[in-house]
Design a protein around this motif. Structure first.
Motif, PDB file in Angstrom:
ATOM      1  N   UNK A 124     -25.312 -63.398 -13.530  1.00 43.21           N
ATOM      2  CA  UNK A 124     -26.751 -63.516 -13.290  1.00 43.21           C
ATOM      3  C   UNK A 124     -27.524 -63.257 -14.578  1.00 43.21           C
ATOM      4  N   UNK A 125     -28.524 -64.115 -14.833  1.00 40.78           N
ATOM      5  CA  UNK A 125     -29.313 -64.009 -16.047  1.00 40.78           C
ATOM      6  C   UNK A 125     -30.786 -64.213 -15.710  1.00 40.78           C
ATOM      7  N   UNK A 126     -31.660 -63.861 -16.688  1.00 38.11           N
ATOM      8  CA  UNK A 126     -33.107 -64.033 -16.546  1.00 38.11           C
ATOM      9  C   UNK A 126     -33.618 -64.750 -17.798  1.00 38.11           C
ATOM     10  N   UNK A 127     -34.230 -65.939 -17.625  1.00 38.50           N
ATOM     11  CA  UNK A 127     -34.777 -66.677 -18.770  1.00 38.50           C
ATOM     12  C   UNK A 127     -35.897 -65.922 -19.472  1.00 38.50           C
ATOM     13  N   UNK A 128     -36.667 -65.118 -18.721  1.00 37.35           N
ATOM     14  CA  UNK A 128     -37.802 -64.398 -19.283  1.00 37.35           C
ATOM     15  C   UNK A 128     -37.337 -63.208 -20.122  1.00 37.35           C
ATOM     16  N   UNK A 129     -36.230 -62.572 -19.699  1.00 41.24           N
ATOM     17  CA  UNK A 129     -35.707 -61.381 -20.380  1.00 41.24           C
ATOM     18  C   UNK A 129     -34.219 -61.600 -20.683  1.00 41.24           C
ATOM     19  N   UNK A 130     -33.895 -62.155 -21.859  1.00 36.73           N
ATOM     20  CA  UNK A 130     -32.516 -62.513 -22.184  1.00 36.73           C
ATOM     21  C   UNK A 130     -31.531 -61.338 -22.208  1.00 36.73           C
ATOM     22  N   UNK A 131     -32.041 -60.102 -22.286  1.00 43.66           N
ATOM     23  CA  UNK A 131     -31.139 -58.941 -22.286  1.00 43.66           C
ATOM     24  C   UNK A 131     -30.663 -58.584 -20.875  1.00 43.66           C
TER      25      UNK A 131
END
Length: 193
Positions: A124-131
């Motif tokens: 799972x990833x978030x485009x807005x928060x790459x960390x």
């Protein structure tokens, strides 16, 4: 009299079925942190999708929990509890890039559901928060468990039989091994990078 006979038949059936299932337990060592252990696909067996919708929250700029295991067919609700907008996407499910998906971006208080019909690890990833990163492990069977802090696990009520047991850990190679359940089973794993 018929009611008593029925109760006895039901009681006898439940006692018999309990005798044909056991727990698989063991320990995962070699890497720190949680692992997920599950019984792999069982030929000729399908399982109904769970009705519960577990929640993966985005809170404090993190996925919470960081690792979650669910059964294939489960609908997971992705919630944003932060005051900033978040996005949820994954590039693959179990290495299958065609199963990648992007749920979009949404504000605090909203949640978006997704049904996971394919088994495997979902980064799972978030485009807005790459960390931000988390993992959803989709088991093909209802027989799975997360390890505790010491690496111990217990998969409950597995029907007697022979199966393939798989272990997943963030940063380690997946391992599998055969296990036989006859009123219980045991399998230990030592992971490597």
């Amino acid at each position: 009299m018929k009611d008593k006979a029925f109760v006895l038949v039901v009681l006898a059936a439940s006692l018999c079925s309990a005798a044909w299932a056991g727990d698989i337990e063991g320990k995962v060592t070699g890497m720190k942190g949680k692992s997920v252990v599950y019984v792999d696909t069982i030929a000729g067996k399908t399982f109904p999708a769970p009705k519960d919708h577990p929640v993966i929250d985005q809170k404090g700029l993190m996925f919470s929990p960081h690792i979650m295991a669910v059964q294939q067919g489960t609908t997971v609700d992705f919630l944003n509890s932060d005051t900033v907008a978040h996005n949820v996407f994954w590039t693959a499910v179990g290495g299958d890039k065609k199963a990648g998906h992007n749920l979009g971006t949404w504000p605090k208080g909203e949640k978006r559901p997704f049904t996971f019909d394919k088994s495997g690890a979902v980064p799972l990833l978030c485009n807005v928060h790459p960390d931000m990163a988390g993992y959803l492990i989709v088991s093909p069977t209802p027989y799975f468990a997360e390890t505790d802090d010491s690496g111990s696990y217990k998969i409950k009520d597995v029907p007697d039989g022979s199966y393939t047991l798989v272990v997943w850990h963030e940063g380690a190679k997946n391992q599998s091994k055969p296990v036989t359940v006859a009123g219980g089973g045991k399998a230990d794993f030592t992971l490597t990078k």
